[in-house]
Design an enzyme around this catalytic site. Structure first.
Site, short mmCIF file in Angstrom:
data_model
loop_
_atom_site.label_atom_id
_atom_site.label_comp_id
_atom_site.label_asym_id
_atom_site.label_seq_id
_atom_site.Cartn_x
_atom_site.Cartn_y
_atom_site.Cartn_z
N GLU A 1 10.64 -15.82 19.64
CA GLU A 1 9.16 -16.35 19.78
C GLU A 1 9.22 -17.59 19.20
O GLU A 1 8.14 -18.59 19.92
CB GLU A 1 8.43 -15.29 19.12
CG GLU A 1 8.31 -13.81 19.73
CD GLU A 1 8.01 -12.56 18.68
OE1 GLU A 1 8.87 -12.46 17.65
OE2 GLU A 1 7.10 -12.05 18.76
N ARG B 1 1.55 -19.25 16.56
CA ARG B 1 1.24 -17.98 17.04
C ARG B 1 -0.04 -17.46 16.74
O ARG B 1 -0.43 -17.51 15.59
CB ARG B 1 2.42 -16.86 16.46
CG ARG B 1 2.33 -15.80 17.08
CD ARG B 1 3.34 -14.92 16.45
NE ARG B 1 3.27 -13.56 17.13
CZ ARG B 1 4.07 -12.58 16.99
NH1 ARG B 1 4.85 -12.81 16.08
NH2 ARG B 1 4.05 -11.28 17.75
N ASN C 1 3.92 -19.05 11.85
CA ASN C 1 3.64 -17.79 12.51
C ASN C 1 3.10 -17.17 11.03
O ASN C 1 3.68 -16.60 10.24
CB ASN C 1 4.82 -16.95 12.72
CG ASN C 1 4.68 -15.69 13.22
OD1 ASN C 1 3.31 -14.93 12.93
ND2 ASN C 1 5.61 -14.93 13.69
N HIS D 1 2.95 -9.16 22.04
CA HIS D 1 4.13 -9.56 21.81
C HIS D 1 4.50 -10.42 23.20
O HIS D 1 5.65 -10.40 23.46
CB HIS D 1 5.16 -8.22 21.96
CG HIS D 1 5.02 -7.51 20.65
ND1 HIS D 1 5.07 -6.17 20.59
CD2 HIS D 1 5.05 -7.89 19.25
CE1 HIS D 1 4.89 -5.87 19.19
NE2 HIS D 1 4.98 -6.97 18.46
N ARG E 1 1.93 1.86 11.77
CA ARG E 1 0.78 2.02 12.90
C ARG E 1 1.04 3.21 13.71
O ARG E 1 2.34 3.40 14.07
CB ARG E 1 0.84 0.90 13.74
CG ARG E 1 0.04 -0.50 13.22
CD ARG E 1 0.08 -1.63 13.93
NE ARG E 1 0.93 -2.96 13.51
CZ ARG E 1 1.25 -3.91 14.32
NH1 ARG E 1 0.74 -4.05 15.52
NH2 ARG E 1 2.05 -4.77 13.95
#
Ligand code: ADP
Length: 393
Positions: free
Chosen positions: A378, A92, A9, A180, A240
């Site tokens: 994940e 990912r 990732n 996501h 963000r």
């Protein structure tokens, strides 16, 4: 001796890795670790499957290129191989565009297609693709699989994914993708075991990490989400902004004379919890602070979760369950409590003790909406996809 699937990732400033034993059905973790601070003060740390630290390295204040970081991880894995054999690498990849709605075995042609999606995720996609290229050059025979954060949302209806823009722009790919997805897919697959009614019903999952978004699931399929064309939309995040009136951007450009890169820097790195508080983008720091600005940033965060929950519940035409996951969602009873308070209108009642204890079920028996805490994974989702896409028995 075991066959091992490596999961990478890779972000702008860190590369995380996990290695899974490919044979047992549940893919047990063999090793995991990361290099953080690539651009400033790189630090490497690794753990075995039981969580014991097995490696550590520090580069001082010398930035490290992604190629060098991948080489360091590869060298570490070779020296801690224990006779294991690397059989595939799963990655990912943030954006699969309109073309990739499931994980794909990487070929040079696929890599070119993924490169073309860089303008859709300029701050993530190039970093995700870099290790794929490095490994393909050094070890072209090793199967590599790209797993997308957008793919799980391919089930969303056009009503949910379309902006009210001229149709020609929509056809060019200017639409909502949602992100996501690997986390939501993992949760959707866990629901039948943990919360069978939520698996069949109308469920909103709140993935609250450094990046944060929420997804509406109907019988386990994504039907709407808060992130849109980029990973900038929806909830406020660590740094963000989340959802914004597009007119603000016109103002920044026209009146404050900011150029595109300046706006990008502002919205991705200087906004969200950090921008509002002026203190930190890290929720733990804000919760520990007694500064009024930290308190306001937390209030705004919880309020916005509540607003988005209302919007997603409307998209679902009702709400049966709410799931919290990722760093903040899994570890902060305080944020869960505040977010749930915003949602009392729909008959949602949180059980204070169960919430403090971390769940999995944190709603009262009489709550009209069940509420859950389910840790996401994940990396494991990527390992499962990689095993399947690479055809490993
Ligand atoms: P990423 O999106 O980078 O994977 P994580 O899912 O690890 O991030 O989430 C990171 C966020 O979780 C940070 O804001 C961190 O402060 C927050 N967090 C982690 N543990 C706790 C905790 N115990 N209480 C509150 N926030 C926490």
């Amino acid at each position: 001796m075991a066959d091992v699937i490596l999961v990478l990732n890779a972000g702008s400033s860190s590369i995380k890795f996990s290695a899974f034993n490919a044979q047992p059905d549940d893919l047990p973790l063999v090793m995991r670790g990361q290099i953080e601070g690539l651009l400033s003060a790189p630090r490497f740390v690794a753990f075995d499957g039981k969580g014991e630290q097995t490696g550590k390295h520090d580069w001082g204040n010398e930035p490290l290129r992604h190629e060098e970081a991948v080489a360091h991880i590869a060298q570490f894995l070779r020296s801690h191989r224990d006779g294991n054999r690397l059989v595939a690498v799963g990655h990912r990849v943030v954006h699969g565009g309109q073309g990739f709605s499931k994980p794909v075995a990487v070929t040079p042609g696929v890599l070119d297609e993924l490169d073309k999606l860089t303008p859709l995720a300029p701050l993530h996609q190039p970093h995700n693709l870099k290790p794929i290229r490095v490994i393909a050059e050094r070890n072209p025979e090793l199967p590599q699989v790209a797993c997308f954060d957008t793919a799980f949302h391919a089930t969303q209806p056009a009503l949910a994914s379309t902006f009210a823009l001229p149709a020609a722009l929509t056809e060019q790919g200017v639409r909502r993708y949602g992100f996501h997805g690997l986390s939501y897919e993992y949760i959707a697959r866990m629901l039948p075991d943990v919360a069978p009614d939520a698996a069949k019903g109308r469920t909103v999952v709140a993935h609250l990490g450094n990046g944060a978004s929420m997804c509406a699931l109907e019988a386990g399929r994504s039907v709407a989400s808060t992130m849109g064309f980029t990973a900038l939309d929806g909830l406020p995040m660590g740094t963000r902004s989340g959802n914004l009136d597009p007119g603000v951007i016109l103002y920044l450009q026209d009146e404050l004379k900011m150029d595109t890169r300046g706006v990008e820097e502002l919205l991705y790195r200087r906004s969200g919890l950090l921008g509002v508080s002026g203190i930190s983008g890290d929720m733990r720091t804000l919760l520990a602070s007694d500064d009024a600005r930290a308190a306001f940033a937390i209030d705004l965060y919880a309020y916005r979760i509540g607003r988005e929950l209302g919007s997603l519940a409307a998209a679902l035409r009702g709400l049966d369950a709410l799931v919290f996951t990722a760093g903040i969602g899994e570890h902060s009873p305080e944020i869960r409590r505040r977010a749930c308070e915003q949602a009392r209108w729909c008959g949602l009642e949180i059980d204070t003790r169960a919430n403090e204890a971390g769940g999995p079920c944190i709603s009262t028996a009489s709550s009209r909406v069940s509420v859950w805490v389910i840790p996401t994974n994940e990396e494991l989702m990527i390992a499962r996809h990689t095993r399947e896409a690479a055809g490993i028995a």
